[in-house]
Write an enzyme that holds these catalytic residues in place. Structure first.
Site, PDB file in Angstrom:
ATOM      1  N   HIS A 136       0.856  -1.193   0.000  1.00 31.52           N
ATOM      2  CA  HIS A 136       0.000   0.000   0.000  1.00 31.52           C
ATOM      3  C   HIS A 136       0.890   1.240   0.000  1.00 31.52           C
ATOM      4  O   HIS A 136       1.948   1.240   0.622  1.00 31.52           O
ATOM      5  CB  HIS A 136      -0.910   0.012   1.239  1.00 31.52           C
ATOM      6  CG  HIS A 136      -2.058   0.945   1.100  1.00 31.52           C
ATOM      7  ND1 HIS A 136      -1.960   2.279   1.388  1.00 31.52           N
ATOM      8  CD2 HIS A 136      -3.324   0.721   0.664  1.00 31.52           C
ATOM      9  CE1 HIS A 136      -3.123   2.846   1.142  1.00 31.52           C
ATOM     10  NE2 HIS A 136      -3.971   1.937   0.698  1.00 31.52           N
ATOM     11  N   ASP A 138      -7.817  -5.421   0.105  1.00 33.77           N
ATOM     12  CA  ASP A 138      -8.344  -6.335  -0.907  1.00 33.77           C
ATOM     13  C   ASP A 138      -8.001  -7.797  -0.635  1.00 33.77           C
ATOM     14  O   ASP A 138      -8.480  -8.683  -1.338  1.00 33.77           O
ATOM     15  CB  ASP A 138      -7.828  -5.932  -2.298  1.00 33.77           C
ATOM     16  CG  ASP A 138      -8.395  -4.599  -2.736  1.00 33.77           C
ATOM     17  OD1 ASP A 138      -9.567  -4.347  -2.437  1.00 33.77           O
ATOM     18  OD2 ASP A 138      -7.670  -3.812  -3.369  1.00 33.77           O
TER      19      ASP A 138
END
Ligand code: CMC
Length: 359
Positions: A242, A296
């Site tokens: 991320h 996710d």
């Protein structure tokens, strides 16, 4: 409207930790919080829910438009087109009128799940199921998909997942929303643009790829070898890494808890064991570089258990995130200024024009 501490793995909406919101709130309460900055009173929530129930019914023209979409399209392409189409059949938004802006933002939040479910029905060759006024956003989505009263655990799980996906500071799609909004656009066009940005595999599109990835790994014992092959080919592992979090994404932690609760109730899946092993292997190899599971990674396991198609995972992300987009859209119009980034030109200058015969 939200705060992230990427080192500590903290996410707050309007100052409230997402753990508290997902444990105690509903998606509707969180949408209100994002739009207006405070948790709603019971009277405010009741009025808001009634408004969403009124606004979630798509016009017959819009239903016909979605029914005419090619079934070969991805549900995210259908959603992007549906939101643009929503603007074509909705009253013109007056950017100087608070009530007009509110109604338009609420319409997007209310109708998006219905449009996602409608395209699922179209792909399955089934008739449109109209939304109900007595169901929540999450329960309505499941109702519009199947035409059957959803089980409480399914609605509650989806409601929590929607809360966890509702907002996330200035990510790519929210930025896209604000850029489109800044040209004095309505929320239909702005959210349609944002959905296009969310579709890509580096952003929201990762969730369906995570599940496809888990399906290609032949059991827990195959995980190490699978990862080595990925690393060898310099491919990224979907659901990890991320730009802001350098530890496990707090949303991934919460979605994992949600997945486990669901498995306790409905039975586990071998893919969960593969996911746990993959987390162990990737974290051992890449954790030192700040690469951990992101939002996710576990969401697809939750949605798969709810019986949803893999390629509808990203639209589910979108139907939650429109709450955040619309809150940003309202904020942008409180004090709008056109986005127009500067560029650094590094090309040639003042060249002599060459006629065609000399090129
Ligand atoms: N697997 C393997 N290596 C990775 C991964 C990964 N998932 N993510 C980053 N790296 C490596 C990357 O190869 C690069 O290595 P090197 O420096 O040797 O070239 C280094 O880490 C930096 O990567 P980056 O892509 O430049 O870093 P970023 O800050 O742009 O990464 C990211 C953010 C989300 C684009 C990236 O981690 C990624 O592509 N992850 C996989 C896709 C994914 O899961 N996306 C969902 C993101 S979270 C939800 C959302 O936004 O919707």
């Amino acid at each position: 409207m939200s705060f992230i501490d990427g080192q500590a793995g903290v996410l707050e909406y309007r100052g409230y930790p997402i753990e508290d919101l997902s444990a105690h709130s509903t998606f509707e309460e969180v949408a209100w919080l994002l739009l207006y900055g405070e948790l709603p009173s019971s009277a405010e929530l009741e009025a808001f829910e009634a408004d969403l129930a009124r606004l979630r019914v798509p016009s017959p023209t819009l239903v016909k438009m979605v029914q005419a979409f090619p079934v070969t399209g991805h549900p995210m392409q259908a959603l992007q087109a549906s939101l643009a189409a929503l603007g074509m059949v909705s009253p013109k938004v007056d950017l100087r009128d608070a009530a007009s802006k509110d109604e338009a933002a609420r319409r997007v939040i209310a109708v998006t799940p219905v449009l996602v479910a409608l395209f699922e029905r179209v792909r399955a060759g089934k008739e449109y199921v109209a939304p109900r006024a007595d169901l929540s956003t999450a329960a309505n989505f499941l109702w519009c998909l199947d035409g059957e009263e959803p089980a409480e655990i399914a609605s509650k799980t989806l409601d929590c997942a929607l809360i966890l996906h509702a907002e996330h500071t200035m990510n790519a799609s929210t930025f896209a929303c604000r850029v489109v909004a800044s040209t004095e656009n309505d929320p239909y066009t702005s959210c349609s643009g944002a959905v296009g940005a969310l579709f890509g595999p580096l952003h929201g599109g990762a969730n369906e790829r995570v599940l496809n990835q888990l399906s290609t790994i032949d059991g827990v014992d195959a995980v190490e070898g699978w990862y080595e092959a990925k690393a060898e080919s310099k491919s990224k592992v979907m659901g990890f890494g991320h730009r802001v979090y350098k530890t496990k994404d707090p949303r991934a932690k919460n979605l994992q808890v949600l997945a486990v609760k669901l498995f306790d109730e409905l039975g586990s899946t071998p893919k969960y064991d593969v996911a746990l092993k993959l987390e162990e292997v990737v974290t051992a190899k890449l954790g030192g570089r700040g690469i951990y599971p992101n939002v996710d990674f576990f969401s697809g396991l939750v949605y798969e258990k709810l019986g949803l198609n893999t390629d509808v995972f990203t639209p589910i992300f979108a139907m939650a995130r429109v709450a955040g987009y619309c809150a940003h859209w309202l904020e942008q119009h409180e004090d709008n200024k056109l986005f127009r980034p500067a560029q650094i030109y590094v090309g040639q200058r003042e060249r002599s024009y060459a006629p065609m015969s000399e090129r």
